[in-house]
Design a protein around this motif. Structure first.
Motif, short mmCIF file in Angstrom:
data_model
loop_
_atom_site.label_atom_id
_atom_site.label_comp_id
_atom_site.label_asym_id
_atom_site.label_seq_id
_atom_site.Cartn_x
_atom_site.Cartn_y
_atom_site.Cartn_z
N PHE A 82 0.85 -1.19 0.00
CA PHE A 82 0.00 0.00 0.00
C PHE A 82 0.88 1.23 0.00
CE2 PHE A 82 -2.22 3.49 2.04
CZ PHE A 82 -3.40 3.51 1.34
N PRO A 83 0.54 2.24 -0.85
CA PRO A 83 -0.64 2.33 -1.72
C PRO A 83 -0.49 1.48 -2.97
CG PRO A 83 0.72 4.27 -1.97
CD PRO A 83 1.33 3.49 -0.85
N PRO A 84 -1.62 1.06 -3.56
CA PRO A 84 -1.55 0.26 -4.79
C PRO A 84 -0.99 1.08 -5.94
CG PRO A 84 -3.81 0.89 -4.31
CD PRO A 84 -3.00 1.30 -3.13
N ILE A 85 -0.38 0.39 -6.89
CA ILE A 85 0.15 1.05 -8.09
C ILE A 85 -0.99 1.55 -8.96
CG2 ILE A 85 1.43 0.64 -10.23
CD1 ILE A 85 3.13 -1.35 -8.65
N ALA A 86 -2.07 0.77 -9.03
CA ALA A 86 -3.23 1.16 -9.82
C ALA A 86 -4.48 0.60 -9.16
CB ALA A 86 -3.11 0.63 -11.25
N ALA A 87 -5.59 1.32 -9.34
CA ALA A 87 -6.85 0.88 -8.74
C ALA A 87 -8.02 1.41 -9.56
CB ALA A 87 -6.97 1.36 -7.30
N GLN A 88 -9.01 0.55 -9.80
CA GLN A 88 -10.21 0.92 -10.55
C GLN A 88 -11.43 0.41 -9.80
OE1 GLN A 88 -11.25 2.54 -13.59
NE2 GLN A 88 -13.19 2.08 -12.56
N PRO A 89 -12.31 1.30 -9.33
CA PRO A 89 -13.54 0.82 -8.66
C PRO A 89 -14.43 0.06 -9.63
CG PRO A 89 -13.16 3.18 -8.27
CD PRO A 89 -12.23 2.77 -9.36
N GLY A 90 -15.24 -0.82 -9.08
CA GLY A 90 -16.17 -1.59 -9.89
C GLY A 90 -17.45 -0.84 -10.23
N SER A 91 -17.67 0.31 -9.60
CA SER A 91 -18.83 1.16 -9.92
C SER A 91 -18.43 2.61 -9.68
CB SER A 91 -20.05 0.76 -9.10
OG SER A 91 -19.74 0.53 -7.74
N MET A 92 -18.85 3.47 -10.62
CA MET A 92 -18.40 4.86 -10.62
C MET A 92 -19.59 5.80 -10.66
SD MET A 92 -14.94 4.96 -10.82
CE MET A 92 -14.58 6.49 -11.65
N GLY A 93 -19.75 6.61 -9.60
CA GLY A 93 -20.80 7.61 -9.60
C GLY A 93 -20.37 8.85 -10.37
N ASP A 94 -21.36 9.56 -10.91
CA ASP A 94 -21.04 10.83 -11.56
C ASP A 94 -20.81 11.90 -10.49
OD1 ASP A 94 -23.55 11.63 -10.68
OD2 ASP A 94 -24.45 11.74 -12.68
N ALA A 95 -20.50 13.11 -10.91
CA ALA A 95 -20.13 14.17 -9.97
C ALA A 95 -21.21 14.46 -8.95
CB ALA A 95 -19.78 15.45 -10.74
N ALA A 96 -22.46 14.17 -9.27
CA ALA A 96 -23.58 14.49 -8.37
C ALA A 96 -23.96 13.32 -7.47
CB ALA A 96 -24.80 14.90 -9.20
N TYR A 97 -23.34 12.14 -7.66
CA TYR A 97 -23.81 10.97 -6.92
C TYR A 97 -23.33 10.98 -5.47
CZ TYR A 97 -24.49 6.40 -4.96
OH TYR A 97 -24.85 5.38 -4.11
N SER A 98 -24.27 10.80 -4.57
CA SER A 98 -24.04 10.53 -3.16
C SER A 98 -25.06 9.48 -2.74
CB SER A 98 -24.24 11.81 -2.34
OG SER A 98 -24.36 11.50 -0.95
N PRO A 99 -24.72 8.60 -1.81
CA PRO A 99 -25.72 7.65 -1.31
C PRO A 99 -26.77 8.33 -0.43
CG PRO A 99 -23.70 7.45 -0.06
CD PRO A 99 -23.40 8.38 -1.19
N LEU A 100 -26.53 9.56 -0.02
CA LEU A 100 -27.43 10.27 0.88
C LEU A 100 -28.49 11.03 0.10
CD1 LEU A 100 -24.79 11.79 3.32
CD2 LEU A 100 -25.93 9.56 3.47
N VAL A 101 -29.73 10.99 0.61
CA VAL A 101 -30.82 11.72 -0.04
C VAL A 101 -31.68 12.39 1.03
CG1 VAL A 101 -32.28 9.63 -0.15
CG2 VAL A 101 -32.77 11.57 -1.64
N ARG A 102 -31.99 13.65 0.80
CA ARG A 102 -32.92 14.38 1.65
C ARG A 102 -34.28 14.41 0.95
NH1 ARG A 102 -32.13 17.77 5.71
NH2 ARG A 102 -29.94 18.13 5.17
N ILE A 103 -35.31 13.83 1.59
CA ILE A 103 -36.63 13.75 0.98
C ILE A 103 -37.42 15.00 1.37
CG2 ILE A 103 -38.71 12.36 0.71
CD1 ILE A 103 -37.06 9.93 1.49
N ARG A 104 -37.60 15.87 0.42
CA ARG A 104 -38.12 17.21 0.69
C ARG A 104 -39.60 17.21 1.09
NH1 ARG A 104 -35.37 20.92 -4.10
NH2 ARG A 104 -33.45 21.42 -2.96
N ASN A 105 -40.39 16.33 0.50
CA ASN A 105 -41.83 16.36 0.80
C ASN A 105 -42.23 15.36 1.87
OD1 ASN A 105 -41.47 14.07 -0.75
ND2 ASN A 105 -43.31 14.38 -2.01
N SER A 106 -41.27 15.00 2.73
CA SER A 106 -41.56 14.10 3.84
C SER A 106 -40.70 14.48 5.05
CB SER A 106 -41.31 12.65 3.44
OG SER A 106 -41.66 11.77 4.49
N GLY A 107 -40.79 15.73 5.44
CA GLY A 107 -40.10 16.18 6.65
C GLY A 107 -38.68 16.64 6.45
#
Length: 409
Positions: free
Chosen positions: A177-202
């Motif tokens: 460590f650190p690795p010489i190279a690394a590639q994630p198996g899934s790539m979010g775009d610039a706006a991706y977050s796992p968090l979401v605020r639900i506006r019409n439910s509090g």
């Protein structure tokens, strides 16, 4: 030292090592190219399996004589406690099966996701989710959404590409460590977050990691396992779009000396995401780190060994760290700060604090597996642990989304 400076420091140190050691030692390790969750938490030795033994060992009575564990009376006491109570944990396989949800982006694409945590105390109880009050401070790194008339979340933004194949090429054999190279198996775009605020439910925040994106139910229906990892998250073991469930691999860790199981879903750095088998979630970079437990902090600390004990792989009961994980392919046995039932400051957003054993500590035989936050901080204070390559200990700037699932003791 910020994340980029830390990485440059790490690679410069790696280059210096490579010019001074024997060629036989400096050969790069074999690259890891794989998809899927890899080894689970029930590994082949004491260094990769922390499932508690029977209390009857060494006692004069059979295990059937023991009463219920204290945790069944009070979950803060010793004993097993399921923390994410939305589904069933399989103790033979080291997995959890939880509800799968279907939503949409406002542009029409289908979003398949799970729910693990929320800052809504009443809904956490009602739905069996982990309560994390700290998520109320995560506004800078959340997406927004609204319920439609069918009760589906319509996400405002955030896409994930699941087609890449996860690849990690470790560094040199004496310092993988650190690795010489690394590639994630899934790539979010610039706006991706796992968090979401639900506006019409509090306006509450939910941790809703994406499992698949813009595919039909028939394309990701793998109820017996062997899913197509070009379509689903790498931690998926099985997915059933008829019953609307997904089975996820669990990961070993510790919190205040207790062994725990958790799921690793997202990270704000592509190298970390690749090592973790997680989704690269760039929007999590907007969340402030280094302010654990202060007012407005959305994070809790995770402590990750760089050069912990790695000899003999999983057979070593002291095994821990990134050198071990990149050498033998099993998980690094990280140490969490507070989790539900042990503390009030839990967040699934873990601020990565990497530590490295000094040459002096190793020569004196002090290097061992560390399972508790203040044990680690004490060793930093006395100088036996530092940041990577002797740097100042503290946040690396990396956030890993790791909802805790089960406390084994």
């Amino acid at each position: 030292m910020n994340r980029k400076q830390w990485l440059w420091s790490a690679f410069n140190a790696l280059e210096a090592v490579a010019t001074t050691v024997a060629v036989a030692i400096a050969l790069p390790l074999v690259a890891i190219a794989e998809s899927g969750p890899g080894p689970g938490p029930l590994g082949p030795g004491l260094g990769c399996n922390f499932f508690p033994p029977s209390a009857a060992i060494g006692a004069a009575v059979d295990s059937s004589y023991f009463g219920p564990p204290p945790s069944s009376v009070n979950p803060s006491l010793v004993g097993p406690v399921q923390l994410l109570n939305t589904g069933e944990v399989n103790f033979q396989k080291g997995t959890i099966t939880i509800p799968l949800y279907k939503g949409q982006l406002r542009t029409g694409e289908t979003v398949w996701y799970i729910l693990t945590d929320t800052d809504d105390a009443q809904n956490a109880k009602a739905l069996g989710l982990n309560l994390s009050s700290k998520l109320a401070y995560s506004a800078s790194g959340v997406r927004t959404g609204n319920f439609n008339s069918a009760g589906q979340i319509i996400f405002n933004e955030g896409k994930v590409d699941f087609t890449p194949e996860r690849q990690v090429q470790p560094g040199f054999s004496n310092r993988p460590f650190p690795p010489i190279a690394a590639q994630p198996g899934s790539m979010g775009d610039a706006a991706y977050s796992p968090l979401v605020r639900i506006r019409n439910s509090g306006g509450h925040v939910y941790n809703a990691p994406m499992i698949a994106f813009n595919v039909d139910a028939s394309q990701i229906h793998f109820p017996s396992g062997n899913p197509d990892y070009k379509l689903v998250h790498d931690e998926v073991v099985a997915i059933d779009t008829t019953r609307m469930t997904v089975t996820l691999n669990l990961v070993n860790g510790f919190s205040f000396g207790r062994p725990v199981w958790y799921i690793s879903m997202d990270a704000n750095d592509p190298t970390v995401a690749a090592i973790e088998g997680a989704t690269f979630a760039p929007a999590l970079r907007r969340i402030q780190v280094g302010n654990d437990d202060s007012f407005s902090s959305a994070v809790e600390r995770i402590f990750i060994a760089v050069n912990g004990p790695s000899e003999n792989a999983c057979e070593n009961p002291q095994r821990q760290g990134l050198f071990a994980a990149l050498t033998d392919g099993f998980r690094p046995n990280n140490t969490f700060g507070g989790i539900p039932t042990l503390a009030t400051d839990y967040s699934p957003l873990w601020d990565a604090n990497l530590y490295e054993w000094t040459a002096e500590a190793i020569s004196k035989g002090y290097r061992s597996q560390l399972r508790e936050e203040f044990q680690i901080l004490g060793l930093v204070e006395t100088g036996f642990l530092t940041g990577p390559n002797g740097a100042k200990f503290g946040s690396t700037g990396n956030i890993i989304n790791c909802p805790v699932v089960f406390r084994l003791l």
